[in-house]
Write a protein that holds these residues in place. Sequence first.
Motif, PDB file in Angstrom:
ATOM      1  N   TRP A 314       0.801  -1.000   0.205  1.00 36.18           N
ATOM      2  CA  TRP A 314      -0.194  -0.093  -0.233  1.00 36.18           C
ATOM      3  C   TRP A 314       0.837   0.766   0.599  1.00 36.18           C
ATOM      4  O   TRP A 314       1.482   1.404   1.003  1.00 36.18           O
ATOM      5  CB  TRP A 314      -0.629   0.029   1.159  1.00 36.18           C
ATOM      6  CG  TRP A 314      -1.734   0.785   1.878  1.00 36.18           C
ATOM      7  CD1 TRP A 314      -2.315   1.512   0.943  1.00 36.18           C
ATOM      8  CD2 TRP A 314      -1.817   1.506   3.086  1.00 36.18           C
ATOM      9  NE1 TRP A 314      -3.151   2.933   1.636  1.00 36.18           N
ATOM     10  CE2 TRP A 314      -2.391   2.933   2.507  1.00 36.18           C
ATOM     11  CE3 TRP A 314      -1.393   1.406   3.974  1.00 36.18           C
ATOM     12  CZ2 TRP A 314      -2.760   3.735   4.093  1.00 36.18           C
ATOM     13  CZ3 TRP A 314      -1.524   2.174   5.233  1.00 36.18           C
ATOM     14  CH2 TRP A 314      -2.134   3.075   4.891  1.00 36.18           C
ATOM     15  N   GLY A 316       0.227   4.778   1.049  1.00 32.11           N
ATOM     16  CA  GLY A 316       0.597   5.360   2.395  1.00 32.11           C
ATOM     17  C   GLY A 316       1.628   3.929   3.191  1.00 32.11           C
ATOM     18  O   GLY A 316       2.295   4.798   4.207  1.00 32.11           O
ATOM     19  N   VAL A 319       5.625   4.982   1.983  1.00 29.39           N
ATOM     20  CA  VAL A 319       5.476   6.220   2.238  1.00 29.39           C
ATOM     21  C   VAL A 319       5.831   6.231   4.327  1.00 29.39           C
ATOM     22  O   VAL A 319       7.317   6.914   4.310  1.00 29.39           O
ATOM     23  CB  VAL A 319       4.588   7.357   2.574  1.00 29.39           C
ATOM     24  CG1 VAL A 319       4.891   8.864   3.558  1.00 29.39           C
ATOM     25  CG2 VAL A 319       3.738   7.016   0.790  1.00 29.39           C
ATOM     26  N   MET A 320       5.132   5.822   4.938  1.00 32.13           N
ATOM     27  CA  MET A 320       5.874   5.774   6.334  1.00 32.13           C
ATOM     28  C   MET A 320       6.916   4.967   6.642  1.00 32.13           C
ATOM     29  O   MET A 320       7.863   5.248   7.095  1.00 32.13           O
ATOM     30  CB  MET A 320       5.029   4.922   6.930  1.00 32.13           C
ATOM     31  CG  MET A 320       3.112   6.102   7.075  1.00 32.13           C
ATOM     32  SD  MET A 320       2.225   4.828   8.663  1.00 32.13           S
ATOM     33  CE  MET A 320       1.002   3.727   7.606  1.00 32.13           C
ATOM     34  N   LEU A 322       9.652   4.982   4.222  1.00 39.00           N
ATOM     35  CA  LEU A 322      10.635   5.709   3.605  1.00 39.00           C
ATOM     36  C   LEU A 322      10.740   6.972   5.367  1.00 39.00           C
ATOM     37  O   LEU A 322      11.652   6.578   5.934  1.00 39.00           O
ATOM     38  CB  LEU A 322      10.038   6.797   2.286  1.00 39.00           C
ATOM     39  CG  LEU A 322      11.540   7.197   1.346  1.00 39.00           C
ATOM     40  CD1 LEU A 322      12.541   6.816   1.039  1.00 39.00           C
ATOM     41  CD2 LEU A 322      10.266   8.352   0.602  1.00 39.00           C
ATOM     42  N   ILE A 323       9.542   7.662   5.238  1.00 35.19           N
ATOM     43  CA  ILE A 323       9.752   8.371   6.951  1.00 35.19           C
ATOM     44  C   ILE A 323      10.500   8.077   8.116  1.00 35.19           C
ATOM     45  O   ILE A 323      11.837   8.174   8.402  1.00 35.19           O
ATOM     46  CB  ILE A 323       8.878   9.024   6.908  1.00 35.19           C
ATOM     47  CG1 ILE A 323       7.946  10.171   5.912  1.00 35.19           C
ATOM     48  CG2 ILE A 323       8.652  10.150   7.718  1.00 35.19           C
ATOM     49  CD1 ILE A 323       6.332  10.617   5.999  1.00 35.19           C
ATOM     50  N   MET A 326      14.161   7.856   6.771  1.00 37.63           N
ATOM     51  CA  MET A 326      15.069   9.267   6.862  1.00 37.63           C
ATOM     52  C   MET A 326      14.879   9.913   8.014  1.00 37.63           C
ATOM     53  O   MET A 326      16.070  10.233   8.870  1.00 37.63           O
ATOM     54  CB  MET A 326      13.606   9.613   6.536  1.00 37.63           C
ATOM     55  CG  MET A 326      14.446  10.216   4.218  1.00 37.63           C
ATOM     56  SD  MET A 326      12.932  10.787   3.460  1.00 37.63           S
ATOM     57  CE  MET A 326      13.708  12.732   4.278  1.00 37.63           C
ATOM     58  N   ALA A 327      13.650   9.171   9.876  1.00 37.66           N
ATOM     59  CA  ALA A 327      14.235  10.047  10.340  1.00 37.66           C
ATOM     60  C   ALA A 327      14.893   8.930  11.536  1.00 37.66           C
ATOM     61  O   ALA A 327      16.128   9.849  12.151  1.00 37.66           O
ATOM     62  CB  ALA A 327      12.376   9.397  11.718  1.00 37.66           C
ATOM     63  N   VAL A 348       7.324  10.888  15.378  1.00 37.94           N
ATOM     64  CA  VAL A 348       7.131  10.830  13.920  1.00 37.94           C
ATOM     65  C   VAL A 348       5.659   9.503  14.225  1.00 37.94           C
ATOM     66  O   VAL A 348       5.065   9.439  13.597  1.00 37.94           O
ATOM     67  CB  VAL A 348       8.029  10.389  13.587  1.00 37.94           C
ATOM     68  CG1 VAL A 348       7.871   9.547  11.670  1.00 37.94           C
ATOM     69  CG2 VAL A 348       9.283  11.628  13.563  1.00 37.94           C
ATOM     70  N   ILE A 351       2.093  10.717  15.026  1.00 42.89           N
ATOM     71  CA  ILE A 351       1.954  11.118  13.678  1.00 42.89           C
ATOM     72  C   ILE A 351       1.632   9.796  13.562  1.00 42.89           C
ATOM     73  O   ILE A 351      -0.138  10.423  12.410  1.00 42.89           O
ATOM     74  CB  ILE A 351       2.695  12.351  13.530  1.00 42.89           C
ATOM     75  CG1 ILE A 351       2.724  13.395  13.960  1.00 42.89           C
ATOM     76  CG2 ILE A 351       2.271  12.163  11.920  1.00 42.89           C
ATOM     77  CD1 ILE A 351       4.466  13.957  13.556  1.00 42.89           C
ATOM     78  N   PHE A 352       2.047   9.165  12.581  1.00 43.04           N
ATOM     79  CA  PHE A 352       1.565   7.941  12.013  1.00 43.04           C
ATOM     80  C   PHE A 352       0.410   7.245  12.577  1.00 43.04           C
ATOM     81  O   PHE A 352      -0.574   6.872  11.746  1.00 43.04           O
ATOM     82  CB  PHE A 352       2.519   6.573  12.056  1.00 43.04           C
ATOM     83  CG  PHE A 352       3.711   6.444  11.054  1.00 43.04           C
ATOM     84  CD1 PHE A 352       4.338   8.625   9.953  1.00 43.04           C
ATOM     85  CD2 PHE A 352       5.176   6.322  10.813  1.00 43.04           C
ATOM     86  CE1 PHE A 352       4.429   8.285   9.908  1.00 43.04           C
ATOM     87  CE2 PHE A 352       5.704   6.703  10.790  1.00 43.04           C
ATOM     88  CZ  PHE A 352       5.956   8.474   9.522  1.00 43.04           C
ATOM     89  N   THR A 355      -2.741   9.148  12.573  1.00 39.43           N
ATOM     90  CA  THR A 355      -3.083   9.284  11.499  1.00 39.43           C
ATOM     91  C   THR A 355      -4.215   7.675  10.787  1.00 39.43           C
ATOM     92  O   THR A 355      -5.065   7.766  10.648  1.00 39.43           O
ATOM     93  CB  THR A 355      -2.192   9.446  10.219  1.00 39.43           C
ATOM     94  OG1 THR A 355      -1.875  11.483  11.015  1.00 39.43           O
ATOM     95  CG2 THR A 355      -3.053   9.940   9.421  1.00 39.43           C
TER      96      THR A 355
ATOM     97  N   PHE C 141      11.815  18.597  10.103  1.00 37.63           N
ATOM     98  CA  PHE C 141      11.042  17.067   9.565  1.00 37.63           C
ATOM     99  C   PHE C 141       9.858  16.986  10.651  1.00 37.63           C
ATOM    100  O   PHE C 141       9.269  16.446   9.165  1.00 37.63           O
ATOM    101  CB  PHE C 141      12.188  16.337   9.887  1.00 37.63           C
ATOM    102  CG  PHE C 141      11.997  14.783   9.359  1.00 37.63           C
ATOM    103  CD1 PHE C 141      12.483  14.724   8.010  1.00 37.63           C
ATOM    104  CD2 PHE C 141      11.243  14.453   9.963  1.00 37.63           C
ATOM    105  CE1 PHE C 141      11.769  13.583   7.186  1.00 37.63           C
ATOM    106  CE2 PHE C 141      11.753  12.349   9.619  1.00 37.63           C
ATOM    107  CZ  PHE C 141      11.416  12.274   8.392  1.00 37.63           C
ATOM    108  N   LEU C 142       9.947  17.127  11.885  1.00 34.63           N
ATOM    109  CA  LEU C 142       8.715  16.212  11.897  1.00 34.63           C
ATOM    110  C   LEU C 142       7.827  17.242  11.896  1.00 34.63           C
ATOM    111  O   LEU C 142       6.571  16.633  11.766  1.00 34.63           O
ATOM    112  CB  LEU C 142       9.270  16.588  13.385  1.00 34.63           C
ATOM    113  CG  LEU C 142       7.845  16.273  14.690  1.00 34.63           C
ATOM    114  CD1 LEU C 142       8.183  14.869  14.422  1.00 34.63           C
ATOM    115  CD2 LEU C 142       7.966  16.770  16.500  1.00 34.63           C
ATOM    116  N   LEU C 168      -8.099  15.014  12.665  1.00 40.52           N
ATOM    117  CA  LEU C 168      -6.551  14.918  12.626  1.00 40.52           C
ATOM    118  C   LEU C 168      -6.141  15.941  12.551  1.00 40.52           C
ATOM    119  O   LEU C 168      -5.077  16.112  14.100  1.00 40.52           O
ATOM    120  CB  LEU C 168      -6.132  14.422  11.174  1.00 40.52           C
ATOM    121  CG  LEU C 168      -4.653  13.570  11.219  1.00 40.52           C
ATOM    122  CD1 LEU C 168      -4.510  12.120  12.720  1.00 40.52           C
ATOM    123  CD2 LEU C 168      -4.688  13.323  10.249  1.00 40.52           C
TER     124      LEU C 168
END
Lengths: 372, 372, 372
Positions: A314, A316, A319-320, A322-323, A326-327, A348, A351-352, A355, C141-142, C168
């Motif tokens: 998926w 999304g 993307v999670m 990848l982030i 990076m974090a 971080v 936030i995931f 969401t 970034f956050l 959200l």
Amino acid sequence: MKQLLKEIRHNPLLWSLALIPVLFACHRLKPESHTLLWVLSVFAIVPLAGLLSLATESVAARTGDAAGGLLTATLGNLAELVIALAALRAGQYMLVKATIAGAIVTNTLFVLGVSFLLGGLKHHVQEYNRVNARFQVGLLFLATVALLIPSAVGEADSAAGAAFAQKLSVALAVLLLAAYGMGMWFSLKTHRELFASAASGESSEALLPIGLALGTLAGVTLLVALVSEVFVDSVQQAAVAFGMTPVFVGFIVVSLVGGAAEMGSAFSGARKNRLDLSVGIALGSASQIALFVAPVLVLLSHVLGPAEMDLQFWPGAVVMMLIATMAASLVTSSGRSAWFLGVFVLMVYLIFAMTLYVLPPRVHEIPRLHAL
Amino acid sequence: MKQLLKEIRHNPLLWSLALIPVLFACHRLKPESHTLLWVLSVFAIVPLAGLLSLATESVAARTGDAAGGLLTATLGNLAELVIALAALRAGQYMLVKATIAGAIVTNTLFVLGVSFLLGGLKHHVQEYNRVNARFQVGLLFLATVALLIPSAVGEADSAAGAAFAQKLSVALAVLLLAAYGMGMWFSLKTHRELFASAASGESSEALLPIGLALGTLAGVTLLVALVSEVFVDSVQQAAVAFGMTPVFVGFIVVSLVGGAAEMGSAFSGARKNRLDLSVGIALGSASQIALFVAPVLVLLSHVLGPAEMDLQFWPGAVVMMLIATMAASLVTSSGRSAWFLGVFVLMVYLIFAMTLYVLPPRVHEIPRLHAL
Amino acid sequence: MKQLLKEIRHNPLLWSLALIPVLFACHRLKPESHTLLWVLSVFAIVPLAGLLSLATESVAARTGDAAGGLLTATLGNLAELVIALAALRAGQYMLVKATIAGAIVTNTLFVLGVSFLLGGLKHHVQEYNRVNARFQVGLLFLATVALLIPSAVGEADSAAGAAFAQKLSVALAVLLLAAYGMGMWFSLKTHRELFASAASGESSEALLPIGLALGTLAGVTLLVALVSEVFVDSVQQAAVAFGMTPVFVGFIVVSLVGGAAEMGSAFSGARKNRLDLSVGIALGSASQIALFVAPVLVLLSHVLGPAEMDLQFWPGAVVMMLIATMAASLVTSSGRSAWFLGVFVLMVYLIFAMTLYVLPPRVHEIPRLHAL
């Protein structure tokens, strides 16, 4: 054995080990009371995590923190591999993928973040070997690229796209396995000295003898796998009772409980200023799932499964991942940690989680445990 | 001259220089036998690469590795510029763009990766000047942003979008050229001392005198350009014969063979523990194509071409450039290299190559050499 | 007071302070002559910026550069918060969002870039505390992740998507505020020593006494807020007269003039080799807008506004914020600066500005001041 029993007697948390037979009995007798089974399995996993942490430390004291972390991660992921194989044979590809993505993100962000935070609350600044951290981040980056490129370059919708994804997935799985194998050879063999621990930390006082420790590791891992299976079976109905969306359960709840055992070891390592152990477990487990567990599942699905599992995730989830990579890269570039770095990584993750928690169920076309 | 002949006599590889007149004769007499021409041109490029590597080392021994790397990259890219201009005048914009994107990715990942791997197999850990590496990665990042932002912000579909892309491309081309010019001034003039080589490495025994070396550089570059033209002419039909898709040929095969000459120098530098030379060639060549060759082609297309070339690339190509830049950034942040870093970068390249290889031809609407 | 007047008498730039009463008089008497008001307000902001820079230096000489930079950034952003609140109560959410995104990007790229460039033209290599830079980049970034994830994971189109974004946004706003609060506690309290200035730099000769400096800071900030309001009122019509698109005005022009005051302090700090002050203002201001101003506006819109403001930004703006964060991360990883780093960051900003400048007005569905 006596020492193990003594440890159990002195540690009230471990008394709840008694819950495990109760859980299995309930599972046999009342398989439909999902909420009870779910609560019991969560409480049963906690003492197992404590025991696993003790055994890991005993082994790590002899092998060094980096190898000890890898060992813990491998045992933890073996359990996940066993569960995923069961889901695979039942054709539940969506659940397997959600679990994989969730486990990668949870290990990279939650386990690392809580380790940094707990360690940082006790120690002002902690040092660790950043070579190992960067190595694991590199492996995670590689896996993320392997999941990202096919969908960025190709088209998933058409029939040709599906065949393309299928063919590519097998090739990518072989490539990721090869990268993982070479990475292990590099870090454990040819360039082992670069991965030595940065800080000494306190060593545990109450160590188990090596034989008993290894036996405990193996036995507890098996118990965790069995308890986890009850947990996964009951989680969906229990989640609905608690008002959680299926996608939140798949990504967050299953990953948190499924990884509880490793987390215990990682957090207690951080408190004891042995951050190399924590980083090894957190990032090592994430990269192992991405480069070993997932590819093995793809390849095994061609042998076992009713259909083939591919590596198309998926968007999304990609993307999670990848982030998260990076974090982890931002946070581990200096080889030093303080409490706020833990807060940063946890934010971080929050936030995931937030969401996914409020994501309206109809909107996404993804991992719902419904599909199981 | 005698020394050059002696070198050729002692190096059996260079005997295949004799293939070059054969190739040109065949091209004249049997221009339609594409597979033969393709095989001949590939084998003709190999000895030229060897000779170029020898001449480069002789020059680099006098100018330092960073400047030597830049010189090699520039000569290699001059050849590519000549070929691209020919394609431009024939209106083959898609081919030009595919070659540019492929050359950037191939230099950043393949040349860097093989250099790290070959160097790492001989030397346990290699050091190089990370200031130069980070500088080149920064330039690549800038070029990627220039290609990414117009499509992320605007809309390419509408007629207004096309005019917008056209107008913006000229402005971005001028900006990238200015950045490249200032970057050269910075690295070669005002802050030259920051770009000095990190490691000394072995110097070659058999150096050519400087005049002969420069003459060889120029002459061999010209020959490479001529042979490359035959190669590009024949590659499409030959590729079909070997069962490759046009997009794979445009991105991977043309870039690999077109860059063979620089690669020889980069790889032999890495084996001799002169990694600054290798990094300078790999990343310097990539940033030069992105910030010099591509903008010059855009500007020249307004003077020469039947129509204007813009800087709008296929989104998949932009994603690959972005990931290549991130991979190079991850790998060069420490200024140290070992064999696994080479494997890591090569794996990213392999993921790209594999994806393009199995990409179904009908799915993408991009660089196909068909359009030539 | 006498010292302040003496400073004003010696500094011809400050004479233009006399423009301020003229501006307010014009605004009263001829509110419809937008171009005149716009030109006057731009020229009135310049001397205020000079005065603010003097007062900041006087305070920073006592508090240290990192805290001084934070103070300047906070005062500058208080002014922006006041203006945004006025726009919010008028229901102009699009303008508020454009201003927020533009201010983040402008501080991260333009203020940092010009500081590096101006400092680098005077000093060969400058050093600064990279811990603070990385800390601010982490906060940015956050915030970018918080803006990116909802749109990457959810769907914005449907009605369910809109309710999802609304719910959200409040949760994310609370989370970002908590992260900002903990970040301040970390950098100013528990780990203050990590954020000390790297270089001493020249201290100003003509310092104001601390009381006068603080009073000047407060008074000038108020004047800047008042003048900025005239500027924002007149900018749209003036922009049309000068041929600029609304989106260019919202992102670039408003941000540049609105931040002029802080810029003065940042640039003069860089010239005096006090790059910690400049980095603190540039990145500190950007992270404060992202993690404090924007969330406060979201929460206040539920109390004040006619409708609720959410945190869903135009995708192009999120991409620009992400790229700005990555560019700042690349550039500040070493804690050293030279002139080309400034050029590099400015070039990224120029790419954004040029793209927005030529963006055809009909193509985008975004921040147009029209909607005001």
